[in-house]
Every structure is written in C-alpha cells, then in structure tokens.
Scaffold this motif. Structure first.
Motif, short mmCIF file in Angstrom:
data_model
loop_
_atom_site.label_atom_id
_atom_site.label_comp_id
_atom_site.label_asym_id
_atom_site.label_seq_id
_atom_site.Cartn_x
_atom_site.Cartn_y
_atom_site.Cartn_z
N VAL A 113 -3.99 -0.53 -8.03
CA VAL A 113 -5.44 -0.53 -7.78
C VAL A 113 -5.69 0.54 -6.72
N VAL A 114 -6.60 1.45 -7.01
CA VAL A 114 -6.90 2.55 -6.09
C VAL A 114 -7.64 1.99 -4.87
N ARG A 115 -7.11 2.25 -3.69
CA ARG A 115 -7.79 1.86 -2.46
C ARG A 115 -8.71 2.98 -2.00
N SER A 116 -8.18 4.21 -2.00
CA SER A 116 -8.98 5.38 -1.64
C SER A 116 -8.45 6.58 -2.41
N GLY A 117 -9.33 7.54 -2.63
CA GLY A 117 -8.95 8.73 -3.40
C GLY A 117 -9.29 8.56 -4.87
N ARG A 118 -8.78 9.49 -5.68
CA ARG A 118 -9.02 9.46 -7.12
C ARG A 118 -7.76 9.87 -7.85
N VAL A 119 -7.60 9.32 -9.06
CA VAL A 119 -6.46 9.68 -9.91
C VAL A 119 -6.98 10.13 -11.26
N SER A 120 -6.25 11.05 -11.87
CA SER A 120 -6.55 11.52 -13.21
C SER A 120 -5.62 10.80 -14.18
N ILE A 121 -6.18 10.27 -15.24
CA ILE A 121 -5.40 9.57 -16.26
C ILE A 121 -5.40 10.45 -17.50
N THR A 122 -4.20 10.91 -17.89
CA THR A 122 -4.08 11.83 -19.01
C THR A 122 -3.12 11.29 -20.05
N ARG A 123 -3.22 11.85 -21.24
CA ARG A 123 -2.32 11.48 -22.34
C ARG A 123 -1.92 12.77 -23.05
N GLU A 124 -0.71 12.79 -23.58
CA GLU A 124 -0.23 13.97 -24.29
C GLU A 124 -0.74 13.94 -25.73
N GLU A 125 -1.41 15.01 -26.12
CA GLU A 125 -1.87 15.18 -27.50
C GLU A 125 -1.55 16.60 -27.93
N ASP A 126 -0.82 16.73 -29.00
CA ASP A 126 -0.42 18.03 -29.54
C ASP A 126 0.26 18.89 -28.48
N LEU A 176 0.84 -1.19 0.00
CA LEU A 176 0.00 0.00 0.00
C LEU A 176 0.88 1.25 0.00
N THR A 177 0.66 2.13 -0.98
CA THR A 177 1.45 3.35 -1.10
C THR A 177 0.52 4.55 -1.10
N GLN A 178 0.96 5.62 -0.45
CA GLN A 178 0.16 6.84 -0.36
C GLN A 178 0.78 7.93 -1.23
N TYR A 179 -0.10 8.69 -1.88
CA TYR A 179 0.33 9.80 -2.73
C TYR A 179 -0.43 11.06 -2.34
N LYS A 180 0.27 12.19 -2.34
CA LYS A 180 -0.36 13.47 -2.06
C LYS A 180 -1.02 14.01 -3.33
N GLN A 181 -1.93 14.93 -3.16
CA GLN A 181 -2.60 15.56 -4.29
C GLN A 181 -1.57 16.17 -5.23
N GLY A 182 -1.71 15.90 -6.54
CA GLY A 182 -0.82 16.46 -7.54
C GLY A 182 0.41 15.60 -7.83
N LYS A 183 0.64 14.56 -7.05
CA LYS A 183 1.80 13.70 -7.25
C LYS A 183 1.59 12.79 -8.47
N VAL A 184 2.58 12.75 -9.36
CA VAL A 184 2.52 11.86 -10.52
C VAL A 184 2.86 10.45 -10.06
N ILE A 185 1.97 9.51 -10.31
CA ILE A 185 2.16 8.11 -9.90
C ILE A 185 2.86 7.33 -11.00
N LEU A 186 2.37 7.46 -12.21
CA LEU A 186 3.00 6.86 -13.39
C LEU A 186 3.11 7.93 -14.46
N ARG A 187 4.21 7.90 -15.19
CA ARG A 187 4.42 8.88 -16.26
C ARG A 187 4.33 8.17 -17.62
N GLU A 188 3.70 8.82 -18.57
CA GLU A 188 3.57 8.28 -19.92
C GLU A 188 4.95 7.91 -20.46
N GLY A 189 5.07 6.68 -20.97
CA GLY A 189 6.33 6.20 -21.53
C GLY A 189 7.18 5.40 -20.56
N ASP A 190 6.86 5.46 -19.24
CA ASP A 190 7.62 4.69 -18.25
C ASP A 190 7.39 3.20 -18.43
N ARG A 191 8.37 2.40 -18.02
CA ARG A 191 8.20 0.95 -17.95
C ARG A 191 7.54 0.64 -16.61
#
Length: 161
Positions: free
Chosen positions: A55-68, A34-49
């Motif tokens: 799996v989210v236990r509590s809270g919410r995450v935004s999933i984004t992709r770079e376009e243009d 179990l790992t905790q992240y503060k608001q605004g912390k990047v958990i995974l970055r696009e292109g990372d291995r």
C-alpha cells in the motif's frame, strides 16, 4: 469514599498508560513494514511470486505490463492505493511490473494476517475478499486480451443515392 476515588483514579491512569503503550507498540510494528524506494526502483516484477501486498504511503508508482516486447503503462498508484493484492490473495504470479516514479514509501502487508484478524479464512468477510479478488483478476485478464480486427471487415465509403 476516598478508597473508591483512589482506586478509580489509579484504574483510569493504568488504562491510559496501557492505551499509550499499545499505540506505541502498534506504530513500531507498522514502521517495521514500511519500505522506501528511490525513483526508478522496480518494486515488483511481472511474473514474480508475491508473499505480501503493498500500500503506497507516499509517492507514486507506475504499473506496467509487457505487450509485444514493450512495457505499457496500465495504471499509476498513489497514497493509499494497494498493488500486488490479487497476486497474493490468489497465490498467482504478479501480473504487472511496479516501479517507483519518485521517492516512494510503501507498507508491506500480509493478507493472511488480515484474514486472521477478521476471524479466519472461513469468515464471510474473508470469503468476500477472495471472491472479489477472483472477479477483479478475471476482469483484468479480459481487458488484457487484445481483440484482433477482422481482415474481411470493409468500410463502405460510397455516398448514399
């Protein structure tokens, strides 16, 4: 008769103690992942291995992709929802950036451990999971492709006679 009752009672007590001990050890193992992240912390970055999925236990995450050159929100994941699974199963780079929208707790899980628990990668359930991951990956790639509007296409605004 007394010996049978005492033996049965001791067996039952030992079974309860081992069940409790097993539960405690299992919960301790889960809490290690179990790992905790503060608001605004990047958990995974696009292109990372990715070597584990989340799996989210509590809270919410935004999933984004770079376009243009801009980050475009693709989805929001909440409690019980996984992310990073396709990247781990297919051993591909992470297709999206995942950022905590609020204080968030996530479980880090290893897909290979799950596969081993169901009997190995040759078992039907493991093959189905990999197949579904490939299908979902292809669907995401298809949705990510932009369709360019045709320049020769004209709209006829003339009234019908």
């Amino acid at each position: 008769t007394a010996g049978v009752c005492i033996g049965g009672g001791l067996g039952w007590i030992m079974r309860m103690v081992f069940a409790w001990l097993w539960t405690e050890l299992h919960e301790a193992r889960i809490l290690k992942t179990l790992t905790q992240y503060k608001q605004g912390k990047v958990i995974l970055r696009e292109g990372d291995r990715v070597d584990r999925f989340h799996v989210v236990r509590s809270g919410r995450v935004s999933i984004t992709r770079e376009e243009d050159g801009e980050q475009v929100e693709v989805d929001v994941a909440g409690p019980g929802e996984p992310f990073g699974l396709i990247a781990e199963v297919l051993e591909k780079p992470q297709p999206n950036t995942v950022t905590a929208m609020e204080p968030t707790e996530v479980y880090l899980l290893d897909y290979d451990d799950i596969e081993d628990a169901i009997g190995g990668h040759d078992q039907p359930a493991a093959k189905i999971m990999r197949s579904l991951a490939r299908e979902l990956d292809m669907a995401q790639e298809h949705l990510a492709e932009k369709e360019e509007p045709e320049e020769n296409e004209q709209v006829d605004d003339s009234p019908l006679a």
